[in-house]
Design an enzyme around this catalytic site. Sequence first.
Site, PDB file in Angstrom:
ATOM      1  N   ILE A 331      11.274  25.270  38.821  1.00  0.00           N
ATOM      2  CA  ILE A 331      11.550  26.092  37.637  1.00  0.00           C
ATOM      3  C   ILE A 331      13.028  26.056  37.244  1.00  0.00           C
ATOM      4  O   ILE A 331      13.438  26.715  36.290  1.00  0.00           O
ATOM      5  CB  ILE A 331      11.114  27.554  37.866  1.00  0.00           C
ATOM      6  CG1 ILE A 331      11.810  28.141  39.100  1.00  0.00           C
ATOM      7  CG2 ILE A 331       9.602  27.657  37.978  1.00  0.00           C
ATOM      8  CD1 ILE A 331      11.519  29.618  39.328  1.00  0.00           C
ATOM      9  N   GLY A 332      13.816  25.291  37.964  1.00  0.00           N
ATOM     10  CA  GLY A 332      15.236  25.204  37.615  1.00  0.00           C
ATOM     11  C   GLY A 332      15.989  24.327  38.592  1.00  0.00           C
ATOM     12  O   GLY A 332      15.521  24.045  39.702  1.00  0.00           O
ATOM     13  N   VAL A 339      15.173  25.088  42.319  1.00  0.00           N
ATOM     14  CA  VAL A 339      14.512  26.372  42.544  1.00  0.00           C
ATOM     15  C   VAL A 339      13.027  26.209  42.220  1.00  0.00           C
ATOM     16  O   VAL A 339      12.664  25.631  41.175  1.00  0.00           O
ATOM     17  CB  VAL A 339      15.124  27.479  41.664  1.00  0.00           C
ATOM     18  CG1 VAL A 339      14.417  28.811  41.930  1.00  0.00           C
ATOM     19  CG2 VAL A 339      16.623  27.611  41.941  1.00  0.00           C
ATOM     20  N   ASP A 451      31.258  31.911  39.134  1.00  0.00           N
ATOM     21  CA  ASP A 451      30.435  31.065  38.256  1.00  0.00           C
ATOM     22  C   ASP A 451      29.512  31.934  37.408  1.00  0.00           C
ATOM     23  O   ASP A 451      28.296  31.726  37.364  1.00  0.00           O
ATOM     24  CB  ASP A 451      29.626  30.062  39.077  1.00  0.00           C
ATOM     25  CG  ASP A 451      29.107  28.897  38.231  1.00  0.00           C
ATOM     26  OD1 ASP A 451      29.629  28.710  37.114  1.00  0.00           O
ATOM     27  OD2 ASP A 451      28.201  28.186  38.693  1.00  0.00           O
TER      28      ASP A 451
END
Length: 601
Positions: A331-332, A339, A451
């Site tokens: 999903i990422g 992830v 970040d």
Amino acid sequence: MFGIYPQLHFMDLSNNSFYGELASSWGRCTNLTTLLIAKNKITGSIPPEFGNLTLLHVLDLSSNNLSGEIPIELGNLIFMLKLDLHENLFHGGVPQVLGLLTKLLYLDLSINSLNGPLPGNLGYFQELYLLNFSYNNLSQKIPIQIGRLTQVCLLDLSHNSFRGEIPSEFGNLQNLEALNLSHNSLSGLIPKNIAQLPGLLKIDVSFNNLEGPVPYGKAFQNVTIQQLQGNRDLCGNITGLQPCGSLSEKPVRKKGHKLILLIVLPVLGAVLLSYVVAGVIISSARRKRCRRAKDGNVKDDDLFSRCIFDGKAMYREILEATEAFNSFFCIGEGGYGRVYRAELESKKIVAVKRLHHLSETADRKAFLNEVNALTEIKHRNIVKLYGFCSTAQHSILVYEYLERGSLAKIFHMDEEAKKLDWKKRVNIIKGVAHALSYMHHDCSPPVVHRDITSNNILLDCDYEAHVSDFGTAKLLKKDSANWSALAGTYGYVAPEFAYTMKVTEKCDVYSFGVLIMEVFKGKHPRDLIPCLQSSAPGDIELEDLLDQRLQYPAQKILEILTSIIRIARSCLHVDPQSRPTMHFISRSLSVATPFPGDLDK
């Protein structure tokens, strides 16, 4: 001639083959804040008209063939943060007027032909991180006022003609990490208080006329003969150095000890650190589980306890749920790993971050950073870490699953972005502010995320914001200068990282300012950032700062958005010391914005 642009704010002409002289007409670009012309073939002198650039924050003319004296008109540039003139042909003395640039963070005049004494008023640089005068012809004594530079981390006065003793006032430089006094004519003893500086990791006093014993302390524990040689009357228990007749100090650790540690640490360091971190987590989990049992509140599906105390079963379950990390469940993806969405047998859904190759130093550090940071902090607006696992094949972090994904992903989908109305966007900003305030001011030691971007803000089903991805997080230590390699995402990194690696909470504050404007704009503000930093509040149309996919806000909401934009502008200040703290921002947002229900009225 390049031309005259009175509204120009930023100019970078570095790393080219430009030749000729600097034109005096640069002095008419009076709104310049950054001028970079390094690494060219520029000749001539610096025009005195540069003194008209009173808004200048960064001037980098390094690595050219500039000559003449440094003009005293540079003393007018009182907002200067970085002045870099190294590797040129400047001669004459160091101008006294440079002492007026009290906001300086970075001053490099090395590799020139400067002569005479070093002005004592350089001690007024209370925020200076780096001071480099190496490879010049400077002489006389080192001013004791240099000992007032309490924030300096790198101090290089090597390859000059300084004489006299090393000032004992250097013992006040509590943030000093590297000191180079080599190749001078310094005499006398090495002050004992220098050896006790907590942050000093490297010291070089070679090729002077120093005498007496090498003091015992952290700064000299791993010193080599190369960093001490050329001092005929210096003595100590160091290979290659003559022993002292009656040495009262404790012996300095030999270089061989360092070599043994360097061999052992790569093998054992990561393992030991992993056990320590795991021990902290397990101990914390046991205490929590005991408290829950006592209160009668233990849940069978408590994933944190299951992950820690039944890690093998959890690991197998995650492998099965993701089909051994099949890309279908991804999903990422970020810089350190992917992830995945995993639905467990208990029907609980979790997010699993799988790091690429933990054997690589950077990835191992990111993994431990994230584990360490997230086991220490608990906040409703910070993603929850349920557990972690590291095997020969995989290294994973198990988080709560947040249904709506990242803010960046939502902004890239028009229909989803339209669902993020002004009320939700204001609450997202407040949630992130509360999380950062907690990290900076309620954690000990403070945690800097480094970040903060829309990719690292995740939303749950109620559009509540959660700060995620602590792979670059840093714990600020009071006894350290907190220098670090550059980290973060381009477009969000604070501008001072162009000339210093100093990590402070103000780095997150700047990124948060960028995030505010991205939430309002629906995309990264990019070219609007310099305008927000330099323009008067009325110079930018509010409509240009808002997402055109949403209906223009009603008057009450408009007033709230305007007040938040004012906060964003203060976060984006070029001078980090002029930015507010996240505690102040969090409280200001609570005062400036009503309760969520009031926005519906």
